[in-house]
Design an enzyme around this catalytic site. Structure first.
Site, short mmCIF file in Angstrom:
data_model
loop_
_atom_site.label_atom_id
_atom_site.label_comp_id
_atom_site.label_asym_id
_atom_site.label_seq_id
_atom_site.Cartn_x
_atom_site.Cartn_y
_atom_site.Cartn_z
CE LYS A 81 3.17 1.64 3.44
NZ LYS A 81 3.96 2.80 3.15
CG ASP B 67 4.73 5.17 5.69
OD1 ASP B 67 4.34 5.88 4.75
OD2 ASP B 67 5.34 4.10 5.53
N GLY C 141 8.93 -1.29 -0.89
CA GLY C 141 9.21 -1.60 -2.28
C GLY C 141 7.91 -1.79 -3.04
CB SER D 22 6.62 8.06 4.33
OG SER D 22 7.77 7.57 3.76
NE ARG E 62 1.27 9.91 1.59
CZ ARG E 62 1.64 11.19 1.60
NH1 ARG E 62 2.73 11.56 0.97
NH2 ARG E 62 0.94 12.09 2.22
CG ASP F 180 10.13 9.82 1.88
OD1 ASP F 180 9.58 8.72 1.96
OD2 ASP F 180 10.64 10.27 0.84
CB THR G 141 7.69 2.30 2.81
OG1 THR G 141 6.91 1.75 1.80
CG2 THR G 141 7.19 1.86 4.13
CB SER H 179 11.34 6.45 -0.18
OG SER H 179 10.08 6.55 0.44
#
Lengths: 278, 141
Positions: free
Chosen positions: A77, A61, A91, A213, A63, A210, A45, A173
């Site tokens: 999220k 985000d 996580g 995400s 994903r 990243d 994330t 991440s």
């Protein structure tokens, strides 16, 4: 689910560790072969939050990844905890979801008991005590933000139970990409619109830089007045419209000369072949 | 009346079956307890198993010792007396008991945790063997 050791003892609720030995043996035997044991789906994330003049802006985000495959293109999220307290979870997706749901229930019970609206510090304390109890096996990192009687607060809680209280926070991440945007442009006591734009830019940095995400940016703006949940606030990865075409219109090239040559063909041979269609 | 009486109920390890097997004539009862091995019983299978098993006991121990240091010995003693009284209000061991008084004393009627969601004993598909469980509770087994 009988306790092999003592069938006379009463069963308690909570986690049951009976199969953990069997699972360890299965995992070790699977890792040698070609099949892999299924792994928990992580959210991979970028989540971010910042305190602005009137309240707190949280962003995430959308994903969810399953190792190297995108499992969900539009997951949510940002979770509800109390009327003016929301939290973003990163996580392992299931752990974050369960932890925030348990927190929401506990906060509601606490509110009914004390008759007062909850404090963000209370939510953070319960969350970190629960995560510390499970020693990091519950792999969810969380950003808790909200407005209570003492003002606007923002906390981040790590999977092992440590927490931070800061004016702006990022996790997941894509945290490094997002925090770079914050470090560049954050100022204390920003206006609401500016703060929304900043959080959107931070999440977009995570989306583009990243791999874990992607998809859309969700925002949640919490102020004294109320909460604005902006799902799909921005879709930076949407495909653009084609502005024009490279095809030439018929008639672009002028015809200078035209020559027609008829080809006379004679039938030379005719044969019929039956197909085997039974 | 010593504080040591509280510590004796703390279980620091998983009980070992081989030492006093519960079958007839002191032989290991494979029918009831299945195949056993000493390693399986001595070592915990998961790092959290022991800490989860003793979580409530450890928490109570910590709270009672703090209370004793602040208010004196009478405070944990009175609370322990109430706990013991409330713990006796139960049905027979194989039937589900609500433990309402105990929950109220502990404060667990005001919070939700994994012990309320997962592995709810009131919703388990198997019931303990009634005779065995009552005999175990009465100490006849």
């Amino acid at each position: 689910m009988l306790h092999t050791l003592n069938p006379c003892q009463e069963q308690n609720g909570g986690f049951c560790f009976e199969n953990s030995r069997r699972n360890a043996v299965l995992e070790s035997s699977l890792s040698e072969g070609t099949n892999k044991a299924p792994s928990a789906r992580k959210t991979g994330t970028t989540i971010a939050g910042m305190v602005c003049k009137d309240g707190v802006v949280l962003g995430a985000d959308t994903r969810a990844t399953d190792d190297m495959v995108v499992a969900d293109k539009n997951c949510m999220k940002i979770h509800y905890i109390a009327p003016k307290i929301y939290c973003c979870g990163a996580g392992v997706a299931a752990d974050a979801e369960m932890a925030t749901q348990i927190m929401a229930s506990n906060v509601e019970l606490h509110m009914l008991n004390t008759g007062r609206p909850p404090l963000v510090a209370m939510v953070t304390r319960q969350l970190k005590q629960m995560l510390f109890r499970y020693q990091g096996h519950m792999g969810s990192s969380v950003i808790v933000g909200g407005v209570d009687v003492t003002g606007a607060h923002l906390y981040s809680v790590y999977p092992h139970g440590s927490y931070d209280k800061l004016p702006f926070l990022t996790m997941g991440s894509g945290a490094a990409a997002a925090v770079s945007v914050f470090e560049d442009r954050f100022k204390p006591n920003m206006e609401l619109e500016e703060a929304k734009k900043l959080v959107r830019d931070a999440i977009a940095a995570g989306i583009f830089c990243d791999l874990g995400s992607g998809s859309n940016v969700d925002l949640c703006v919490i102020t004294d007045v109320g909460v604005q949940f902006l799902r799909g606030y921005d879709k930076p990865t949407a495909k653009g419209q084609r502005e024009g075409q490279y095809r030439y219109k018929p008639g672009t090239t002028a015809v200078l000369t035209k020559t027609e040559t008829p080809l006379s063909l004679d039938v030379v041979d005719e044969c019929v072949q039956l197909m085997d269609t039974e | 009346m010593k504080a040591g009486v509280f510590f004796s109920c703390l279980k620091d390890s998983v009980p070992v079956a081989g030492l006093c097997p519960q079958g007839a004539y002191g032989v290991q009862d494979s029918l009831r307890s299945g195949f056993t091995s000493i390693k399986n019983e001595l070592l915990p299978s998961h790092p959290l198993e022991l800490s989860e098993k003793n979580f409530r006991l450890n928490q109570d121990k910590m709270n009672f010792s703090t209370l004793r240091n602040i208010q004196g010995l009478h405070a944990p003693l009175k609370l322990q007396m109430e706990y013991r009284a409330a713990r006796q209000i139960q049905r027979l061991p194989f039937l589900p008991s609500s433990n309402l008084a105990l929950d109220t004393l502990r404060g667990s009627d005001e919070s939700i945790g994994f012990e309320d969601i997962l592995c709810d004993p009131t919703q388990s598909e198997v019931i303990g063997e009634p005779h065995t469980m009552v005999e175990y509770k009465l100490g006849l087994l």
